[in-house]
Scaffold this active site. Structure first.
Site, PDB file in Angstrom:
ATOM      1  N   GLU A  41      -3.632   3.551  -2.220  1.00 30.20           N
ATOM      2  CA  GLU A  41      -3.014   3.035  -3.440  1.00 30.20           C
ATOM      3  C   GLU A  41      -3.410   1.563  -3.618  1.00 30.20           C
ATOM      4  O   GLU A  41      -3.443   0.794  -2.676  1.00 30.20           O
ATOM      5  CB  GLU A  41      -1.496   3.164  -3.287  1.00 30.20           C
ATOM      6  CG  GLU A  41      -0.668   2.626  -4.425  1.00 30.20           C
ATOM      7  CD  GLU A  41       0.837   2.740  -4.131  1.00 30.20           C
ATOM      8  OE1 GLU A  41       1.626   2.744  -5.081  1.00 30.20           O
ATOM      9  OE2 GLU A  41       1.197   2.831  -2.929  1.00 30.20           O
ATOM     10  N   LYS A 132       0.900   7.446 -11.171  1.00 35.12           N
ATOM     11  CA  LYS A 132       2.074   7.636 -10.321  1.00 35.12           C
ATOM     12  C   LYS A 132       3.304   7.909 -11.185  1.00 35.12           C
ATOM     13  O   LYS A 132       3.536   7.216 -12.182  1.00 35.12           O
ATOM     14  CB  LYS A 132       2.282   6.376  -9.479  1.00 35.12           C
ATOM     15  CG  LYS A 132       3.390   6.430  -8.448  1.00 35.12           C
ATOM     16  CD  LYS A 132       3.369   5.133  -7.640  1.00 35.12           C
ATOM     17  CE  LYS A 132       4.357   5.124  -6.494  1.00 35.12           C
ATOM     18  NZ  LYS A 132       4.230   3.889  -5.680  1.00 35.12           N
ATOM     19  N   CYS A 169       1.640   7.632  -3.186  1.00 34.65           N
ATOM     20  CA  CYS A 169       2.699   7.069  -2.339  1.00 34.65           C
ATOM     21  C   CYS A 169       4.056   7.718  -2.593  1.00 34.65           C
ATOM     22  O   CYS A 169       4.317   8.831  -2.158  1.00 34.65           O
ATOM     23  CB  CYS A 169       2.757   5.560  -2.513  1.00 34.65           C
ATOM     24  SG  CYS A 169       3.538   4.716  -1.090  1.00 34.65           S
ATOM     25  N   THR A 414       9.265 -20.229  14.919  1.00 35.76           N
ATOM     26  CA  THR A 414       9.427 -19.446  16.152  1.00 35.76           C
ATOM     27  C   THR A 414      10.797 -18.788  16.289  1.00 35.76           C
ATOM     28  O   THR A 414      11.093 -18.217  17.333  1.00 35.76           O
ATOM     29  CB  THR A 414       9.168 -20.333  17.387  1.00 35.76           C
ATOM     30  OG1 THR A 414      10.081 -21.432  17.379  1.00 35.76           O
ATOM     31  CG2 THR A 414       7.742 -20.869  17.376  1.00 35.76           C
ATOM     32  N   GLU A 419      18.914 -15.270  15.648  1.00 32.87           N
ATOM     33  CA  GLU A 419      19.170 -16.656  15.252  1.00 32.87           C
ATOM     34  C   GLU A 419      19.265 -16.788  13.738  1.00 32.87           C
ATOM     35  O   GLU A 419      20.164 -17.466  13.216  1.00 32.87           O
ATOM     36  CB  GLU A 419      18.065 -17.558  15.801  1.00 32.87           C
ATOM     37  CG  GLU A 419      18.068 -17.664  17.318  1.00 32.87           C
ATOM     38  CD  GLU A 419      16.831 -18.331  17.871  1.00 32.87           C
ATOM     39  OE1 GLU A 419      16.859 -18.745  19.044  1.00 32.87           O
ATOM     40  OE2 GLU A 419      15.818 -18.436  17.136  1.00 32.87           O
TER      41      GLU A 419
END
Length: 550
Positions: A41, A132, A169, A414, A419
């Protein structure tokens, strides 16, 4: 009939580059005596285009490349390629691109002007288009914003006496839903179902793809080829793993994960080829590596850097970055402050040495002291607290961004998902950056990756893995001083954030409240590589200002 599956990494907006890649795949398929080659797609346009589709001129540029593709394809093979087309091709170019003035512009932007299409092409013949029908409008998808629905019943063609049903899809994902467009399509007479897909990776997606494919082949009593995109686009990663499934629902072949690949399916002999499969932790590593690599390269940044603290999160980011871009393109920066354990720098530099990457050391204390003295002098603040902790983190952020300016390098954040969920990060400090590779990983998954990297030899110093996590912003600080134990916090993240279930335990109630209060931070976070079914970022749309309580 022999069908090739062209598992391709498309670059969003690079229409000429994508065209050249399509031609190369088509030639390879022809060399393998294939009659048809199926692409993913949006293979020509790239995916997800989102509001690039507000500029019709971009779609027109893609369609010009489609015309070039028609003329340059090798002779003797059909090509089925995903693209974007105008829903009303009778409109003039001026109208289609929305360049008219006044009221017409506003109206044109509100109209669903396009189809998500598959172009069936053969050199010297007129191109046919299939559209689609089932538009994806959930999580990271918002296709109904720009696309009109096509009609699956019209998406068929014949080749060598075989009838091929074309799906794109989401067209095959209606099983178990209130509306399933495939049930409206004539079932009989289909010899092969093809699905052009750009299905993002998550840790649970592969099994669900196989399930909907199995239901689809059972419905049509015909085999299927599922051709998925590969590569990274912003926070989304496409894993490929295209599938050949026979009419009994058995997987007869699967292409490799996170690499371009070409597979072949012979309908008569049922010739296929399996590729190597990997453990789940290796698939996760490949997803993150692909995401970092394509984000850097597709934005034109061939280098990356990050703060290397001597902690577990930055250590894993270091390993992933080296796998993605190579050690020569990676720089680690240690940023010791007044409360850092001296061993943190020692372990960080040992890791950098073992990875073969450059490691710079920038002391933050002079800058921090200057900022602290200036602020205290102006405000009269004289007691150490959160202001001082965040000043250290933001000083690090300033220096890391300065290195981006110096080296045109991508700064990797990071932080991990636990967190981010708790708001346990400093805005414009440790949260700053261009990409957050670990932002959808639980703390336990970060540790799992670290141990995986060390499974054959010590890459990450054992001291980094064994030490208690700490931001090192005040004397003797540990993460668990501010957070619940990470095993409890991870479990709460799964229930509250990923599954959106009501809070039951003390930790879950704490996390829910902390998460609702810290949404403003996540709005300003770097893009987070998505590997779960519900990640922070584009697919999660919570308000900042509200008084709702769960």
């Amino acid at each position: 009939m022999r069908v090739a599956l062209a598992q391709m990494n498309a670059v969003l907006g690079d229409f000429s580059g994508n065209r050249e890649k399509i031609i190369s795949f088509a030639r390879r398929a022809l060399d393998r005596r294939c009659d048809l080659v199926v692409f993913p797609e949006h293979a020509l346009f790239g995916y997800l285009p989102t509001d690039l589709l507000e500029r019709g001129s971009i779609v027109e540029a893609q369609l010009r490349e489609l015309k070039r593709l028609e003329k340059e394809l090798p002779k003797g093979i059909l090509v089925l390629v995903g693209c974007v087309t105008f829903a009303d091709d009778k409109r003039t170019s001026k109208q289609a691109t929305g360049r008219t003035l006044g009221k017409g512009v506003a109206e044109s932007l509100s109209v669903k002007r396009y189809y998500n299409s598959a172009a069936l092409m053969e050199r010297g013949k007129k191109t046919r288009f299939f559209h689609k029908e089932r538009l994806a409008s959930f999580d990271v998808f918002d296709e109904a914003r720009h696309y009109r629905s096509g009609e699956l019943s019209k998406n068929r063609f014949k080749l060598k006496g075989k009838t091929v049903q074309v799906t794109i899809c989401e067209d095959i994902w209606g099983w178990g839903q209130r509306e399933n467009e495939l049930k409206k399509v004539k079932r009989s007479g289909v010899d092969l179902v093809v699905n052009l897909s750009a299905s993002p990776f998550t840790k649970t997606k592969r099994a669900r793809r196989h399930d909907v494919l199995k239901k689809t082949v059972a419905h049509f009593k015909a085999p299927a080829v599922y051709v998925n995109m590969v590569g990274g686009q912003d926070e989304i990663v496409f894993d490929g793993r295209s599938v050949i499934m026979d009419k009994k629902g058995k997987v007869r072949g699967e292409l490799v994960a996170f690499q371009e690949d070409l597979g072949v399916y012979d309908l008569e002999t049922e010739e296929t080829g399996y590729r190597e499969s990997f453990a789940e932790i290796e698939i996760l590593r490949l997803a993150l590596v692909q995401g970092i690599r394509d984000f850097a390269l597709k934005t034109g940044l061939g280098r990356c850097h990050f703060g290397l603290s001597g902690g577990i999160d930055s250590a894993v980011v270091a390993c992933l970055a080296v796998d993605a871009l190579g050690p020569q393109a990676v720089t680690a920066i240690t940023l010791p402050g007044p409360f850092n354990d001296p061993s943190s720098r020692v372990w960080a530099e040992k890791l950098a040495s073992q990875l073969g990457i450059q490691c710079l050391n920038i002391e933050i204390e002079p800058a921090y002291e200057a900022l602290k003295n200036s602020f205290e002098g102006a405000t009269g603040l004289n007691e150490f607290g959160l202001v001082h902790e965040n000043l250290q983190a933001r000083t690090r952020g300033v220096l890391l961004m300065a290195y981006s300016n110096l080296s045109s390098s991508l700064l990797l954040s990071t932080g991990n998902k636990a967190e981010y969920a708790a708001g346990y990060s400093t805005l414009y400090g440790d949260q700053c950056g261009g990409l957050a590779p670990l932002g959808d990983l639980l703390k336990s998954e970060v540790y799992e990756l670290a141990r995986y990297y060390n499974s054959q030899a010590e890459v990450i110093p054992s001291e980094i893995i064994d030490r208690p996590p700490s931001a090192e912003l005040r004397p003797g600080q540990k993460d668990q001083d501010s957070l619940p134990p990470y095993d409890e916090l991870d479990a709460a993240v799964v229930r509250i954030i990923e599954r959106r279930e009501p809070a039951r335990t003390k930790t879950e109630t704490w996390l829910l409240n902390a998460s609702l209060k810290s949404e403003f931070k996540r709005w300003q976070a770097a893009p987070i590589l998505k590997v779960s079914d519900h990640a922070f970022g584009r697919g999660r749309r919570l308000p900042i200002a509200h008084r709702a309580k769960d």
